[in-house]
Motif scaffolding. Structure first.
Motif: not given
Length: 150
Positions: A34-56
């Motif tokens: 919570k303290r780190m989030a207050a310093v960094l501010g709102p963050l964008e969610p990371a894109p979720v890779p597809s199953a094939q990208e994750r396997l690669a």
């Protein structure tokens, strides 16, 4: 921003920042987060890779269709089975100790005989072994120039 700068700004230790940074999944209810989030501010969610990208990514660049297990086995040397005769009369299937021919139960971790009787028994076995080796190396001796074995 470095870990040390974030830790100072959030009022937490640098090691805590490294700990939470290395986690796969972060618990948002933790006080340090919570303290780190207050310093960094709102963050964008990371894109979720597809199953094939994750396997690669997991395969480390190995093309799909190539077994990762087989790739690892060709790189990693395999320890052979011990093969010593067990009490049942079957060969031992435990893996041999690295650099040895036997498992830990059949002499792979042996440091040698300790008693005088044991040392003498080993010495006599070595004398017999070397005598047999010398006899094998000499081969059949020839009588004079006739070429007839002794």
């Amino acid at each position: 921003m470095t870990q040390a700068e974030l830790a100072t700004a959030a009022g937490i230790g640098r090691h805590a920042v490294g700990y939470w940074e290395g986690k796969r999944q972060v618990d948002g209810s933790a006080w340090a987060v919570k303290r780190m989030a207050a310093v960094l501010g709102p963050l964008e969610p990371a894109p979720v890779p597809s199953a094939q990208e994750r396997l690669a990514q997991l395969a480390g660049g190995i093309p799909l269709g190539v077994s990762i297990v087989n790739r690892v086995r060709t790189i990693t040397p395999r320890r052979p089975a011990c093969g010593a005769k067990t009490r049942k009369g079957t060969p031992c299937t435990w893996k041999a100790e690295p650099g040895k021919g036997r498992c830990k139960l059949h002499g792979g971790r042996s440091t040698g005989a300790k008693t005088p009787e044991g040392r003498e028994r080993i010495a006599e076995a070595q004398r017999r072994r070397w005598a047999r080796w010398r006899a094998d190396q000499a081969g059949p001796r020839l009588l004079g120039n006739v070429g007839v074995p002794e």
